[in-house]
Scaffold this motif. Structure first.
Motif, PDB file in Angstrom:
ATOM      1  N   MET A   1       0.851  -1.197   0.000  1.00 28.24           N
ATOM      2  CA  MET A   1       0.000   0.000   0.000  1.00 28.24           C
ATOM      3  C   MET A   1       0.886   1.246   0.000  1.00 28.24           C
ATOM      4  O   MET A   1       1.892   1.298   0.702  1.00 28.24           O
ATOM      5  CB  MET A   1      -0.917  -0.007   1.224  1.00 28.24           C
ATOM      6  CG  MET A   1      -1.854   1.194   1.304  1.00 28.24           C
ATOM      7  SD  MET A   1      -2.906   1.137   2.773  1.00 28.24           S
ATOM      8  CE  MET A   1      -3.864  -0.335   2.438  1.00 28.24           C
ATOM      9  N   ALA A   2       0.521   2.249  -0.823  1.00 29.40           N
ATOM     10  CA  ALA A   2       1.299   3.480  -0.896  1.00 29.40           C
ATOM     11  C   ALA A   2       1.268   4.201   0.452  1.00 29.40           C
ATOM     12  O   ALA A   2       0.245   4.244   1.129  1.00 29.40           O
ATOM     13  CB  ALA A   2       0.735   4.378  -1.991  1.00 29.40           C
ATOM     14  N   PHE A   3       2.412   4.781   0.819  1.00 34.09           N
ATOM     15  CA  PHE A   3       2.549   5.460   2.104  1.00 34.09           C
ATOM     16  C   PHE A   3       2.526   6.960   1.854  1.00 34.09           C
ATOM     17  O   PHE A   3       3.428   7.506   1.221  1.00 34.09           O
ATOM     18  CB  PHE A   3       3.851   5.037   2.772  1.00 34.09           C
ATOM     19  CG  PHE A   3       4.069   5.645   4.135  1.00 34.09           C
ATOM     20  CD1 PHE A   3       3.454   5.103   5.251  1.00 34.09           C
ATOM     21  CD2 PHE A   3       4.901   6.750   4.296  1.00 34.09           C
ATOM     22  CE1 PHE A   3       3.660   5.662   6.514  1.00 34.09           C
ATOM     23  CE2 PHE A   3       5.106   7.303   5.551  1.00 34.09           C
ATOM     24  CZ  PHE A   3       4.484   6.758   6.652  1.00 34.09           C
ATOM     25  N   ASN A   4       1.479   7.636   2.313  1.00 35.12           N
ATOM     26  CA  ASN A   4       1.370   9.081   2.164  1.00 35.12           C
ATOM     27  C   ASN A   4       1.650   9.742   3.508  1.00 35.12           C
ATOM     28  O   ASN A   4       0.812   9.703   4.413  1.00 35.12           O
ATOM     29  CB  ASN A   4      -0.025   9.465   1.669  1.00 35.12           C
ATOM     30  CG  ASN A   4      -0.135  10.967   1.393  1.00 35.12           C
ATOM     31  OD1 ASN A   4       0.778  11.734   1.695  1.00 35.12           O
ATOM     32  ND2 ASN A   4      -1.246  11.384   0.819  1.00 35.12           N
ATOM     33  N   PRO A   5       2.819  10.356   3.675  1.00 38.82           N
ATOM     34  CA  PRO A   5       3.154  10.947   4.985  1.00 38.82           C
ATOM     35  C   PRO A   5       2.254  12.109   5.367  1.00 38.82           C
ATOM     36  O   PRO A   5       2.134  12.433   6.551  1.00 38.82           O
ATOM     37  CB  PRO A   5       4.608  11.405   4.796  1.00 38.82           C
ATOM     38  CG  PRO A   5       4.772  11.571   3.326  1.00 38.82           C
ATOM     39  CD  PRO A   5       3.900  10.533   2.696  1.00 38.82           C
ATOM     40  N   ALA A 308      -0.089  19.336  -0.068  1.00 39.13           N
ATOM     41  CA  ALA A 308      -0.447  18.373  -1.108  1.00 39.13           C
ATOM     42  C   ALA A 308      -0.330  18.971  -2.509  1.00 39.13           C
ATOM     43  O   ALA A 308      -0.204  18.221  -3.484  1.00 39.13           O
ATOM     44  CB  ALA A 308      -1.870  17.870  -0.883  1.00 39.13           C
ATOM     45  N   GLU A 309      -0.317  20.297  -2.611  1.00 39.78           N
ATOM     46  CA  GLU A 309      -0.179  20.943  -3.915  1.00 39.78           C
ATOM     47  C   GLU A 309       1.244  20.845  -4.445  1.00 39.78           C
ATOM     48  O   GLU A 309       1.461  20.952  -5.659  1.00 39.78           O
ATOM     49  CB  GLU A 309      -0.583  22.407  -3.824  1.00 39.78           C
ATOM     50  CG  GLU A 309      -2.039  22.652  -3.450  1.00 39.78           C
ATOM     51  CD  GLU A 309      -2.333  24.124  -3.302  1.00 39.78           C
ATOM     52  OE1 GLU A 309      -1.820  24.929  -4.122  1.00 39.78           O
ATOM     53  OE2 GLU A 309      -3.080  24.502  -2.368  1.00 39.78           O
ATOM     54  N   VAL A 310       2.226  20.652  -3.567  1.00 38.98           N
ATOM     55  CA  VAL A 310       3.631  20.657  -4.009  1.00 38.98           C
ATOM     56  C   VAL A 310       4.347  19.342  -3.718  1.00 38.98           C
ATOM     57  O   VAL A 310       5.493  19.158  -4.126  1.00 38.98           O
ATOM     58  CB  VAL A 310       4.406  21.821  -3.346  1.00 38.98           C
ATOM     59  CG1 VAL A 310       3.799  23.162  -3.740  1.00 38.98           C
ATOM     60  CG2 VAL A 310       4.442  21.683  -1.828  1.00 38.98           C
ATOM     61  N   CYS A 311       3.701  18.426  -3.021  1.00 40.84           N
ATOM     62  CA  CYS A 311       4.321  17.148  -2.661  1.00 40.84           C
ATOM     63  C   CYS A 311       3.656  15.999  -3.416  1.00 40.84           C
ATOM     64  O   CYS A 311       2.496  16.092  -3.816  1.00 40.84           O
ATOM     65  CB  CYS A 311       4.209  16.876  -1.156  1.00 40.84           C
ATOM     66  SG  CYS A 311       5.156  17.995  -0.124  1.00 40.84           S
ATOM     67  N   ALA A 312       4.394  14.914  -3.567  1.00 39.07           N
ATOM     68  CA  ALA A 312       3.827  13.713  -4.164  1.00 39.07           C
ATOM     69  C   ALA A 312       2.716  13.179  -3.263  1.00 39.07           C
ATOM     70  O   ALA A 312       2.802  13.286  -2.031  1.00 39.07           O
ATOM     71  CB  ALA A 312       4.905  12.658  -4.345  1.00 39.07           C
ATOM     72  N   PRO A 313       1.670  12.581  -3.855  1.00 42.90           N
ATOM     73  CA  PRO A 313       0.571  12.056  -3.043  1.00 42.90           C
ATOM     74  C   PRO A 313       0.960  10.846  -2.205  1.00 42.90           C
ATOM     75  O   PRO A 313       0.261  10.485  -1.260  1.00 42.90           O
ATOM     76  CB  PRO A 313      -0.496  11.696  -4.078  1.00 42.90           C
ATOM     77  CG  PRO A 313       0.279  11.486  -5.342  1.00 42.90           C
ATOM     78  CD  PRO A 313       1.412  12.446  -5.287  1.00 42.90           C
ATOM     79  N   SER A 314       2.074  10.228  -2.544  1.00 45.66           N
ATOM     80  CA  SER A 314       2.588   9.115  -1.734  1.00 45.66           C
ATOM     81  C   SER A 314       4.085   9.031  -1.939  1.00 45.66           C
ATOM     82  O   SER A 314       4.626   9.553  -2.922  1.00 45.66           O
ATOM     83  CB  SER A 314       1.921   7.791  -2.130  1.00 45.66           C
ATOM     84  OG  SER A 314       2.218   7.466  -3.476  1.00 45.66           O
ATOM     85  N   LEU A 315       4.762   8.388  -0.993  1.00 42.53           N
ATOM     86  CA  LEU A 315       6.206   8.260  -1.098  1.00 42.53           C
ATOM     87  C   LEU A 315       6.573   7.404  -2.312  1.00 42.53           C
ATOM     88  O   LEU A 315       5.909   6.412  -2.601  1.00 42.53           O
ATOM     89  CB  LEU A 315       6.782   7.616   0.157  1.00 42.53           C
ATOM     90  CG  LEU A 315       6.729   8.444   1.446  1.00 42.53           C
ATOM     91  CD1 LEU A 315       7.340   7.653   2.594  1.00 42.53           C
ATOM     92  CD2 LEU A 315       7.462   9.772   1.283  1.00 42.53           C
TER      93      LEU A 315
END
Length: 400
Positions: A1-5, A308-315
């Motif tokens: 599962m994708a990890f979204n910090p 969330a506008e500038v970061c990836a949605p998940s690691l």
């Protein structure tokens, strides 16, 4: 599962302060540890140092007392993390042994990033730099055998080859030719941003390490080699930091620093072979998750945007320390004669390059070449660890 910090909560900041007993970590055993455990430690120290120094710089440019106080609170915990991480390195290792480990980090970390980098221009920047760090490893390994009468293979454990890369004397370039074009913050792949910040931080700590430890040696040739390669590391920091878009706001940069720490602690926790060290990566990850939320809140309040506008949605997939021998041999075979001109790369020795070479070498052999000459006179030949066959460039193979 994708990890979204951005969706995970960590340890509340008011519960992150550690006492002396908790900070008094047991160092690794250099004779029995996984060499890549040591590489992960060195990498995370560089990442924490960059986070601390960025926070200081941001505070120096911030007129808001409440923001400065918030930065100071988080920064103190970052400083505790840096002490815990860096103090994992053993005091029984000499400066030169740690230096060889630093160069193993530079080689295998940069090679992995170059392999995974989606942007062609950024990929070339990493490919160019790694061939120089590869040669630094070779020069220090020869110095190590001369001074300490031991072989670098004990440190790198056969995971990284030791042989000539782009010759170190040719790394000295006119400063203007060390500046690259930055990525565009509006279109850059989020992974590219993490790569740039990671490699810049790693090279920065190497630069700092060499310029502070170099004069602690008594042997003239060691002092000279650290001075030479320390200057080249300054070039490398210029090379990598210029890849970052200077148009990113302080708030964006703060979020990116914290997100990158989450990415790397998560990556290293996933692959760590030592359970005790893995527990430290996990603890620090849970601290950094909260630091990221604090940074995101500051950006929301002062920059009017969501993280969330500038970061990836998940690691992204975990950053991995692993052998890169075949990849490095391919680069050596095809890119060894490159130098830089402006923000690009050329194969000819242009006028600015030749002027810099003449000015810095002054018609004398560079310390990095003197090391090889002294090694040959003292021991015979040069020290190498070529596990995958002879050198891919015939001219750089040992004389029969």
């Amino acid at each position: 599962m994708a990890f979204n910090p951005l969706e995970q909560r960590g340890i509340p900041l008011d519960r992150q302060l550690r006492n002396w007993r908790e900070l008094n970590v047991k160092p690794i055993d250099p004779d029995h540890c996984d060499p890549y455990t040591r590489c992960r430690i060195i990498t995370m120290n560089g990442i924490e140092v960059e986070a601390i120094m960025f926070s200081h710089q941001m505070a120096r440019h911030c007129p808001d007392l409440a923001v400065k106080q918030q930065l100071a609170q988080t920064r103190y915990i970052e400083a505790q993390q840096q002490k815990a991480v860096n103090w994992l390195l053993p005091g029984v290792s000499s400066v030169l042994e740690t230096t060889i480990a630093y160069e193993q980090v530079a080689v295998d970390l940069t090679a992995w990033v170059a392999r995974m980098e989606p942007d062609a221009y950024l990929k070339q920047a990493y490919q160019f730099g790694v061939l120089e760090d590869f040669d630094h490893l070779y020069r220090y390994a020869n110095l190590y055998e001369m001074i300490e009468h031991r072989k670098a293979e004990k440190i790198v454990d056969g995971l990284t080859e030791v042989m000539p890369g782009r010759p170190t004397p040719l790394h000295h370039r006119d400063p203007v030719d060390n500046v690259r074009q930055p990525y565009d913050k509006n279109t850059v792949n989020p992974l590219s941003r993490l790569h740039a910040l990671t490699i810049m931080s790693a090279e920065q700590q190497t630069m700092n390490f060499y310029m502070n430890t170099g004069p602690t040696y008594m042997e003239p040739i060691a002092r000279q080699l650290y001075q030479e390669i320390g200057l080249i590391e300054e070039e490398h920091v210029t090379h990598y930091e210029s890849l970052v878009d200077p148009g990113e706001s302080w708030w964006e940069q703060l979020v990116h620093h914290e997100y990158n720490e989450c990415y790397l602690y998560h990556s290293f926790m996933e692959q760590e072979s030592d359970p005790r060290i893995k527990a430290i990566w996990e603890l620090h990850l849970n601290m950094e998750l909260e630091h990221l939320h604090i940074a995101a809140d500051l950006m929301r309040r002062h920059d009017g945007r969501e993280a969330a506008e500038v970061c990836a949605p998940s690691l992204p997939n975990v950053l991995t320390f692993e052998p890169n021998k075949g990849y490095l041999r391919e680069l050596i075979a095809n890119q060894l004669d490159l130098t830089t001109l402006g923000t690009g790369y050329v194969r000819e020795a242009h006028e600015r390059f030749e002027a810099m070479q003449e000015a810095i070498h002054g018609g004398e052999p560079a310390p990095s070449d003197q090391v090889l000459a002294q090694h040959d006179a003292m021991i015979g030949g040069d020290y190498r660890l070529e596990t995958e066959g002879e050198h891919p460039v015939p001219e750089l193979r040992p004389a029969k």
